[in-house]
Design an enzyme around this catalytic site. Sequence first.
Site, PDB file in Angstrom:
ATOM      1  N   ASP A 161       0.910  -1.117   0.053  1.00 37.28           N
ATOM      2  CA  ASP A 161      -0.024   0.018   0.040  1.00 37.28           C
ATOM      3  C   ASP A 161       0.812   1.074  -0.072  1.00 37.28           C
ATOM      4  OD1 ASP A 161      -2.179  -1.886   0.137  1.00 37.28           O
ATOM      5  OD2 ASP A 161      -3.090  -0.755   2.127  1.00 37.28           O
ATOM      6  N   HIS A 205       3.742  -2.193   3.418  1.00 40.20           N
ATOM      7  CA  HIS A 205       3.702  -0.971   2.903  1.00 40.20           C
ATOM      8  C   HIS A 205       5.057  -0.421   2.240  1.00 40.20           C
ATOM      9  CE1 HIS A 205       0.547  -0.570   5.890  1.00 40.20           C
ATOM     10  NE2 HIS A 205      -0.041   0.519   5.212  1.00 40.20           N
TER      11      HIS A 205
END
Length: 325
Positions: A136, A277
């Site tokens: 992400d 992430h």
Amino acid sequence: MSTGARRGTARVAAAVAMAAAMCATVHQRLDAGTIQATAPAPAGSTGVAPAQSTAVGPAGSAAVGPAGSAGPSPALGTGATPSATPRPTQHPTQHPTQHPAPSPTASSGAGAAVAAEGTKRSVDCRQVKCVALTFDDGPGPYTDTLLRHLAAHQAHATFFVVGQNVAAYPSVLRRAAAAGHEIGSHTWSHQDLTKLSAAGVRSELARADEAIKAAAGFVPALVRPPYGAFDDALRVRIKRPLVLWSVDTLDWLHRDSARVAKVAIRSARPGSVILFHDIHRTTVRAIPRVLKALSGKGYTFVTVSQLFDGRPPRLVYEGDAPHRS
């Protein structure tokens, strides 16, 4: 309730207590080039979410605990609406760093999309052990390094990208698409969509779609709502599958490569959707260990759409096709 689910529930209290203690330290200087934490996570994250607002977590589980393991849960199929899903510890409110955006060309992005189709291999996740690694908030300064790690293991992943960062790193997005990785929308500016008006939601998605199309030549088929927050109204407005996750490495909170790798490796199950992430250097450094360990356990790394044979349901936590021994 399965043994795994009971264990996952038992770890929730410990996870929340730990996250609450560490939220006070989140306002530290983050890695250069990453998004900035500007506010602590909301308190009371262990409570049951209101029926109209649900935050991410596998069905029946609030969050991945310190050991990184949550009980397995089936994916919710088309039209299913979770009710009273426990609300996990949320990320602090984050805003992607804005960069001067070059002027990308759609033509080169279109070529990347075509190339990507040629690099994907057919995988039957009913026959082999599949896991979907998802990243992400990028693209960012460490994404190219991540792409090299994935290529070294012939692994495909899914990137849920923030439109502002796509505008800043269009060539990185093109390289990810050309390598066969799946690209999904994580909105334009990483706002909680449940707090926006209908017009605000449309704008967040449309601007992200435009940035991705300008960079890579296509509009993404999947959406991951920021913070995993969604409600019934949002599910009606967004016609694309909403992709959540079954394993949260908490890499945004624990900037420890060894810990991130350990959580991912211990928690992976056939059909898992693992959350990372790629805006954090420590996360990218953990990925070679994750790839090596899970490859050694016989896992195949696929995109979210591959996990569902090209037909993800309207709400995704993990793959719903059981592995056949």
